[in-house]
Design a protein around this motif. Structure first.
Motif, PDB file in Angstrom:
ATOM      1  N   GLN A 221       0.827  -1.208   0.000  1.00  0.00           N
ATOM      2  CA  GLN A 221       0.000   0.000   0.000  1.00  0.00           C
ATOM      3  C   GLN A 221       0.863   1.261   0.000  1.00  0.00           C
ATOM      4  O   GLN A 221       0.558   2.242  -0.675  1.00  0.00           O
ATOM      5  CB  GLN A 221      -0.934  -0.004   1.213  1.00  0.00           C
ATOM      6  N   LYS A 222       1.943   1.216   0.759  1.00  0.00           N
ATOM      7  CA  LYS A 222       2.863   2.354   0.798  1.00  0.00           C
ATOM      8  C   LYS A 222       3.457   2.601  -0.582  1.00  0.00           C
ATOM      9  O   LYS A 222       3.518   3.748  -1.059  1.00  0.00           O
ATOM     10  CB  LYS A 222       3.989   2.053   1.791  1.00  0.00           C
ATOM     11  N   SER A 223       3.879   1.545  -1.241  1.00  0.00           N
ATOM     12  CA  SER A 223       4.459   1.656  -2.577  1.00  0.00           C
ATOM     13  C   SER A 223       3.438   2.209  -3.562  1.00  0.00           C
ATOM     14  O   SER A 223       3.740   3.116  -4.344  1.00  0.00           O
ATOM     15  CB  SER A 223       4.958   0.284  -3.025  1.00  0.00           C
ATOM     16  N   LEU A 224       2.222   1.676  -3.535  1.00  0.00           N
ATOM     17  CA  LEU A 224       1.189   2.126  -4.472  1.00  0.00           C
ATOM     18  C   LEU A 224       0.850   3.595  -4.260  1.00  0.00           C
ATOM     19  O   LEU A 224       0.698   4.350  -5.222  1.00  0.00           O
ATOM     20  CB  LEU A 224      -0.061   1.262  -4.319  1.00  0.00           C
ATOM     21  N   ARG A 225       0.739   4.016  -3.023  1.00  0.00           N
ATOM     22  CA  ARG A 225       0.418   5.424  -2.757  1.00  0.00           C
ATOM     23  C   ARG A 225       1.543   6.343  -3.225  1.00  0.00           C
ATOM     24  O   ARG A 225       1.289   7.450  -3.704  1.00  0.00           O
ATOM     25  CB  ARG A 225       0.141   5.636  -1.267  1.00  0.00           C
ATOM     26  N   ALA A 226       2.784   5.902  -3.070  1.00  0.00           N
ATOM     27  CA  ALA A 226       3.907   6.711  -3.542  1.00  0.00           C
ATOM     28  C   ALA A 226       3.927   6.798  -5.059  1.00  0.00           C
ATOM     29  O   ALA A 226       4.354   7.814  -5.622  1.00  0.00           O
ATOM     30  CB  ALA A 226       5.222   6.137  -3.027  1.00  0.00           C
ATOM     31  N   LEU A 227       3.482   5.744  -5.733  1.00  0.00           N
ATOM     32  CA  LEU A 227       3.487   5.707  -7.193  1.00  0.00           C
ATOM     33  C   LEU A 227       2.256   6.367  -7.798  1.00  0.00           C
ATOM     34  O   LEU A 227       2.277   6.816  -8.939  1.00  0.00           O
ATOM     35  CB  LEU A 227       3.577   4.257  -7.671  1.00  0.00           C
TER      36      LEU A 227
END
Length: 401
Positions: A221-227
């Motif tokens: 989720q952290k990765s997706l939000r950053a992307l």
């Protein structure tokens, strides 16, 4: 769940906005703004090159504009809200996300070695237990200390086909750092000062031992939000790069819970290969962008910027092929030694090859290259020039050219 269709333009704008590269910047950015930005990005990749400036400082500058690096030092070495560890690569990460990184610390070089490389490392570590004890004892007694303070009392030399061959102290420090036994407690210039991990991290550090599923669920989720918008391969290559076991199953669960939602990127009648996802918390941002709420900027990006660190994704989403030419002989370089991509709104329109002459106080612009098909207007050229001048001021340069 039916996938919402979005255009490539909207996808790029969501990616740029999620990275903090659009919209209003803080008027006088300080430590709170830096911390908020690292929370958004997940990590700041570290790199020793300073042809212009350290990469992590350039990443912050591209988003915040001119800021005082001392504020970052406060977060790192006084408040300890940030620390240095592995993420994309060696990076600055959040202390509040320690449980994410602690899983890798626990599992690194644990268990029975399987591959030839693992067996070679295991044998070397076993033979050099005295060196490990020496480093830990010296730190317990006298830390923080630089690497040069440790005696090389290794019983067996570290062998590799690369530049690490014979770096016995450095190799043991890397092992102890990755295990979390020691951490960077400060810096003297570019030199690390090492200390025991328990003394570096503050008392308020969350110490819960998360399961693998908890970590992957959080990190995805952290990765997706950053992307902003991403395919599973993009998620796996971001934030805790390469450490997403069972990602497909985790994403399926997050989709069932409606924490992430599928989208379809359509270029006219053609759908891009997917699946693509957006985090549910970013749907309001997507709605605002869809309604035309878009405040673009023009800036320069570090070669290791979070927006383009996944080279395959940068090419897929922005049509921008980027390769580092630092190790390419000068005569064979296409663009230059330390090339900074030019972000203009939702497009990567060109590249600047700058270098900072600190003795002369001059930011040199060795070359500017525009992407194929880009015909820069006078307005774009002025905005790029403004970005270069802003970078020069941040670097303390007295002239540009």
């Amino acid at each position: 769940m039916t996938a919402r269709a979005i255009t490539p333009i909207l996808a790029r704008r969501l990616a740029v906005a999620a990275q903090g590269l659009a919209g209003e910047r803080p008027a006088a950015p300080g430590a709170a703004d830096i911390l908020a930005l690292v929370r958004r990005l997940g990590c700041l990749q570290l790199d020793p090159l300073r042809a212009v400036e350290r990469s992590h400082l350039l990443v912050l500058w591209s988003r915040l504009g001119p800021f005082d690096p001392a504020a970052l030092d406060t977060l790192l070495w006084q408040e300890r809200s940030l620390f240095e560890y592995w993420a994309h690569a060696a990076s600055i990460v959040l202390t509040e996300e320690y449980p994410v990184h602690h899983l890798f610390m626990r599992r690194y070089a644990a268990g029975e070695p399987v591959t030839a490389r693992e067996r070679r490392r295991h044998d070397w570590l076993t033979a050099n237990s005295a060196l490990r004890r020496h480093i830990l004892s010296a730190l317990r007694r006298d830390g923080p200390l630089p690497a040069r303070a440790f005696e090389d009392c290794s019983a067996r030399e570290w062998r590799s086909g690369g530049w690490t061959a014979g770096r016995n102290v450095g190799e043991m420090i890397d092992y102890l750092w990755t295990k979390g036994r020691i951490l960077v407690a400060g810096r003297a210039g570019i030199e690390h000062l090492w200390d025991l991990g328990e003394r570096v991290l503050p008392d308020w550090t969350p110490r819960e031992c998360w399961t693998e599923r908890q970590v992957v669920r959080y990190a995805a989720q952290k990765s997706l939000r950053a992307l902003g918008v991403a395919r599973p391969a993009h998620i796996a290559a971001h934030y805790t790069r390469g450490h997403y076991p069972g990602l497909e199953r985790v994403l399926a669960g997050l989709e069932r819970e409606r924490l992430i939602v599928p989208v379809e990127i359509r270029d006219g009648q053609t759908a891009w290969p997917g699946p693509w996802y957006v985090h549910a918390d970013d749907l309001p941002l997507l709605d605002r962008l869809s309604s035309g709420e878009w405040a673009p900027r023009t800036t320069l990006l570090s070669p290791f910027d979070n927006l383009i660190c996944d080279r395959a994704r940068a090419e897929e989403l922005f049509g921008f092929r980027y390769r580092i030419e630092i190790y390419v002989p000068p005569a064979k370089r296409r663009y230059g030694y330390y090339v900074m991509p030019i972000l203009h709104g939702d497009q990567l329109v060109g590249r600047v090859d700058p270098s900072m002459d600190r003795a002369a106080g001059r930011l040199r612009i060795n070359a500017t290259h525009w992407e194929p098909g880009v015909k820069p207007s006078g307005a774009i050229k002025r905005e790029v020039r403004t970005a270069i001048e802003e970078l020069a001021r941040f670097l303390g340069a007295r002239s540009v050219g």
